[in-house]
Write an enzyme that holds these catalytic residues in place. Structure first.
Site, PDB file in Angstrom:
ATOM      1  N   ARG A  21      53.414  60.418  71.286  1.00  0.00           N
ATOM      2  CA  ARG A  21      54.450  60.018  70.326  1.00  0.00           C
ATOM      3  C   ARG A  21      54.065  58.752  69.567  1.00  0.00           C
ATOM      4  O   ARG A  21      52.906  58.436  69.439  1.00  0.00           O
ATOM      5  CB  ARG A  21      55.815  59.855  71.024  1.00  0.00           C
ATOM      6  CG  ARG A  21      56.195  60.930  72.039  1.00  0.00           C
ATOM      7  CD  ARG A  21      56.226  62.325  71.476  1.00  0.00           C
ATOM      8  NE  ARG A  21      56.849  63.243  72.444  1.00  0.00           N
ATOM      9  CZ  ARG A  21      56.692  64.553  72.418  1.00  0.00           C
ATOM     10  NH1 ARG A  21      55.943  65.127  71.501  1.00  0.00           N
ATOM     11  NH2 ARG A  21      57.284  65.320  73.306  1.00  0.00           N
ATOM     12  N   HIS A  33      46.970  75.135  76.664  1.00  0.00           N
ATOM     13  CA  HIS A  33      47.936  75.359  77.750  1.00  0.00           C
ATOM     14  C   HIS A  33      48.190  76.846  78.034  1.00  0.00           C
ATOM     15  O   HIS A  33      49.291  77.344  77.837  1.00  0.00           O
ATOM     16  CB  HIS A  33      49.252  74.625  77.498  1.00  0.00           C
ATOM     17  CG  HIS A  33      49.784  74.681  76.080  1.00  0.00           C
ATOM     18  ND1 HIS A  33      49.964  75.846  75.385  1.00  0.00           N
ATOM     19  CD2 HIS A  33      50.164  73.699  75.242  1.00  0.00           C
ATOM     20  CE1 HIS A  33      50.441  75.567  74.185  1.00  0.00           C
ATOM     21  NE2 HIS A  33      50.565  74.266  74.073  1.00  0.00           N
ATOM     22  N   ALA A  71      61.775  71.127  74.676  1.00  0.00           N
ATOM     23  CA  ALA A  71      60.689  71.606  75.542  1.00  0.00           C
ATOM     24  C   ALA A  71      59.711  70.467  75.787  1.00  0.00           C
ATOM     25  O   ALA A  71      59.323  69.771  74.845  1.00  0.00           O
ATOM     26  CB  ALA A  71      59.970  72.766  74.867  1.00  0.00           C
ATOM     27  N   LYS A 102      44.820  71.068  64.861  1.00  0.00           N
ATOM     28  CA  LYS A 102      45.784  71.767  65.712  1.00  0.00           C
ATOM     29  C   LYS A 102      46.582  72.760  64.888  1.00  0.00           C
ATOM     30  O   LYS A 102      47.118  72.419  63.835  1.00  0.00           O
ATOM     31  CB  LYS A 102      46.740  70.746  66.358  1.00  0.00           C
ATOM     32  CG  LYS A 102      47.846  71.362  67.216  1.00  0.00           C
ATOM     33  CD  LYS A 102      47.299  71.980  68.489  1.00  0.00           C
ATOM     34  CE  LYS A 102      48.351  72.808  69.214  1.00  0.00           C
ATOM     35  NZ  LYS A 102      49.014  72.100  70.282  1.00  0.00           N
ATOM     36  N   ASN A 125      51.967  66.310  66.489  1.00  0.00           N
ATOM     37  CA  ASN A 125      53.301  66.813  66.087  1.00  0.00           C
ATOM     38  C   ASN A 125      54.354  65.707  66.090  1.00  0.00           C
ATOM     39  O   ASN A 125      55.393  65.812  66.718  1.00  0.00           O
ATOM     40  CB  ASN A 125      53.734  67.997  66.969  1.00  0.00           C
ATOM     41  CG  ASN A 125      53.873  67.638  68.438  1.00  0.00           C
ATOM     42  OD1 ASN A 125      53.215  66.709  68.933  1.00  0.00           O
ATOM     43  ND2 ASN A 125      54.700  68.371  69.151  1.00  0.00           N
ATOM     44  N   LEU A 156      57.108  74.623  76.604  1.00  0.00           N
ATOM     45  CA  LEU A 156      56.557  75.772  75.888  1.00  0.00           C
ATOM     46  C   LEU A 156      55.034  75.681  75.865  1.00  0.00           C
ATOM     47  O   LEU A 156      54.519  74.593  75.594  1.00  0.00           O
ATOM     48  CB  LEU A 156      57.096  75.822  74.456  1.00  0.00           C
ATOM     49  CG  LEU A 156      58.564  76.238  74.351  1.00  0.00           C
ATOM     50  CD1 LEU A 156      59.073  76.046  72.930  1.00  0.00           C
ATOM     51  CD2 LEU A 156      58.750  77.692  74.794  1.00  0.00           C
ATOM     52  N   HIS A 166      60.111  63.277  76.474  1.00  0.00           N
ATOM     53  CA  HIS A 166      61.336  63.319  75.662  1.00  0.00           C
ATOM     54  C   HIS A 166      62.358  62.420  76.337  1.00  0.00           C
ATOM     55  O   HIS A 166      62.403  62.367  77.568  1.00  0.00           O
ATOM     56  CB  HIS A 166      61.919  64.744  75.613  1.00  0.00           C
ATOM     57  CG  HIS A 166      61.118  65.704  74.799  1.00  0.00           C
ATOM     58  ND1 HIS A 166      61.204  65.780  73.427  1.00  0.00           N
ATOM     59  CD2 HIS A 166      60.208  66.635  75.161  1.00  0.00           C
ATOM     60  CE1 HIS A 166      60.388  66.719  72.976  1.00  0.00           C
ATOM     61  NE2 HIS A 166      59.760  67.251  74.014  1.00  0.00           N
ATOM     62  N   HIS A 187      44.628  67.498  75.922  1.00  0.00           N
ATOM     63  CA  HIS A 187      45.880  67.871  75.219  1.00  0.00           C
ATOM     64  C   HIS A 187      46.986  66.929  75.683  1.00  0.00           C
ATOM     65  O   HIS A 187      47.567  67.124  76.745  1.00  0.00           O
ATOM     66  CB  HIS A 187      46.253  69.321  75.540  1.00  0.00           C
ATOM     67  CG  HIS A 187      47.450  69.801  74.792  1.00  0.00           C
ATOM     68  ND1 HIS A 187      47.479  70.996  74.124  1.00  0.00           N
ATOM     69  CD2 HIS A 187      48.671  69.254  74.584  1.00  0.00           C
ATOM     70  CE1 HIS A 187      48.656  71.155  73.549  1.00  0.00           C
ATOM     71  NE2 HIS A 187      49.403  70.110  73.824  1.00  0.00           N
TER      72      HIS A 187
HETATM   73  O1  DOR Z   1      56.645  71.858  75.986  1.00  0.00           O
HETATM   74  C1  DOR Z   1      56.108  71.480  74.952  1.00  0.00           C
HETATM   75  N1  DOR Z   1      56.345  70.250  74.445  1.00  0.00           N
HETATM   76  N2  DOR Z   1      55.279  72.306  74.311  1.00  0.00           N
HETATM   77  C2  DOR Z   1      54.772  72.007  73.113  1.00  0.00           C
HETATM   78  O2  DOR Z   1      54.050  72.808  72.584  1.00  0.00           O
HETATM   79  C3  DOR Z   1      55.143  70.755  72.429  1.00  0.00           C
HETATM   80  C4  DOR Z   1      55.559  69.736  73.377  1.00  0.00           C
HETATM   81  C5  DOR Z   1      56.256  68.557  72.723  1.00  0.00           C
HETATM   82  O3  DOR Z   1      55.739  68.046  71.731  1.00  0.00           O
HETATM   83  O4  DOR Z   1      57.297  68.128  73.224  1.00  0.00           O
HETATM   84 ZN    ZN Z   2      51.445  70.221  73.489  1.00  0.00          ZN
END
Ligand code: DOR
Ligand code: ZN
Length: 352
Positions: free
Chosen positions: A21, A178, A269, A103, A45, A225, A257, A17
């Site tokens: 990016r 997770h 998150a 997913k 994502n 998260l 991030h 997992h």
């Molecule tokens: O903390 C998280 N960051 N949980 C997720 O499910 C997505 C991830 C992200 O893409 O930043």
């Molecule tokens: Zn994730």
């Protein structure tokens, strides 16, 4: 007293997992994972999300270009499920070796999940097809109902979504991603032995609890998260990960991030652990007196669930320790802060 091992050689790990990016961020973070791992499940994502086989092929090509021609690292691609996912497209991607899994983000559960599934009954035809062809479903296991407390969303998901799904799709292979709670651990233990349910566990959820997010002030870099839970849950996760049970395996959820998107009034998150992923897990397993179980968790259990061979080569960890690196540059400017930056870890990968 037995002497502490100074070196540990294990089959090369995989990350089941991982967020890497796209664009400049991809080029900055990918080498850190590629030097440690054989393979990684690449999360879809992006903005916009990787929803089809064609988009997954394009994303894979971008990753391969960033890796360069001689890289040994293999990205395992996933498709992001939406209410409109086409079962034929998913099946084609799986059969052609483009897609490893699908997913499922419940809509608005986390970062870039606005296009996620609004109601699980809408994707039953896709799940039927995946069950028929043996394609794994990877679930972000949190309900999104705002009336459910953020710390309870995983436990409620287990009862309201996962249990009914296991009843309705008795042979669908599911990974609960997770996991952060003892309820998550329990359901995986219940259904793990039949080979249809497994879970990834992050390094950060093995190391922090919810109090750490507020230790001395609010710490945005520890916000992810599912959010970290009470200490009893962290301890349950540590017991599960270090148990050697084959239904628990490594998935960092390393999620970079930009610092500005973390240190702000409404921070994103995600915790960035890729820089020292295997060393973080080694630290936890060492603390638990379970270094002999690290290889199963990091390198054997995941491939077994996915029906793949373990990686052919090995890595060696040394107890020489390291200080976790400072911020990572993206396009020449300070950008992403690694988890535990500036702190000491007991282990480092040999040859680094
Ligand atoms: O903390 C998280 N960051 N949980 C997720 O499910 C997505 C991830 C992200 O893409 O930043
Ligand atoms: Zn994730």
């Amino acid at each position: 007293m037995t002497e502490q091992p100074q070196r540990l050689t294990i089959r090369r790990p995989d990350d089941w997992h991982l967020h890497i990016r796209t664009g400049a961020m991809l080029r900055a973070v990918l080498p850190l994972s590629a030097r440690q791992l054989g393979r990684a499940i690449i999360m879809p994502n992006l903005v916009p999300p990787v929803t089809t086989t064609e988009k997954a092929m394009a994303y894979r090509a971008e990753i391969q270009e960033a890796l360069g021609s001689d890289a040994r690292f293999q990205p395992l691609m996933t498709a992001y499920m939406t209410d409109g996912t086409d079962p034929d497209d998913i099946e084609r991607g799986f059969r052609d070796g483009v897609l490893t899994a699908v997913k499922l983000y419940p809509q608005n559960a986390t970062t870039n999940s606005a296009a996620g599934v609004s109601d699980i009954t809408k994707v039953y035809p896709v799940l039927e097809r995946m069950q028929a062809i043996g394609m794994p479903l990877l679930m972000h296991g949190e309900v999104t109902d705002k009336t459910v407390d953020v710390f309870d969303r995983e436990a409620v998901f287990v009862e309201l979504v996962l249990r009914p799904l296991l009843d309705r799709f008795p042979t669908l292979k599911i990974v609960m991603e997770h996991i952060t709670t003892e309820e998550g651990v329990a359901i995986v233990r219940q259904h793990g032995p039949s080979g249809r349910l497994a879970a990834t566990i992050t390094a950060h959820h093995l190391m922090i609890n919810r109090s750490d997010i507020f230790a001395g002030g609010i710490r945005p870099h520890l916000y992810c998260l599912p959010i970290a839970k009470r200490e009893k849950h962290r301890l349950a996760l540590r017991r599960a990960a270090t148990s050697g049970e084959p239904w628990f395996f490594l998935g960092t959820d390393s999620a970079p991030h930009p610092i500005g998107a973390k240190e702000t009034a409404c921070g994103c998150a995600g915790i960035f652990t890729a820089a020292t992923a295997i060393e973080l897990y080694a630290q936890v397993f060492d603390q638990e007196g379970a270094l002999d179980k690290l290889e199963a968790f990091a390198s054997l259990n995941g491939p077994r669930f996915y029906g793949l061979e373990p990686n052919p080569d090995t890595i060696t960890l040394e107890r020489s320790g390291q200080t976790v690196r400072d911020v990572l540059d993206v396009d020449g400017s300070a950008a992403v802060l690694p988890f535990l930056s500036g702190e000491r870890l007991d282990w480092r990968m040999a040859g680094e």
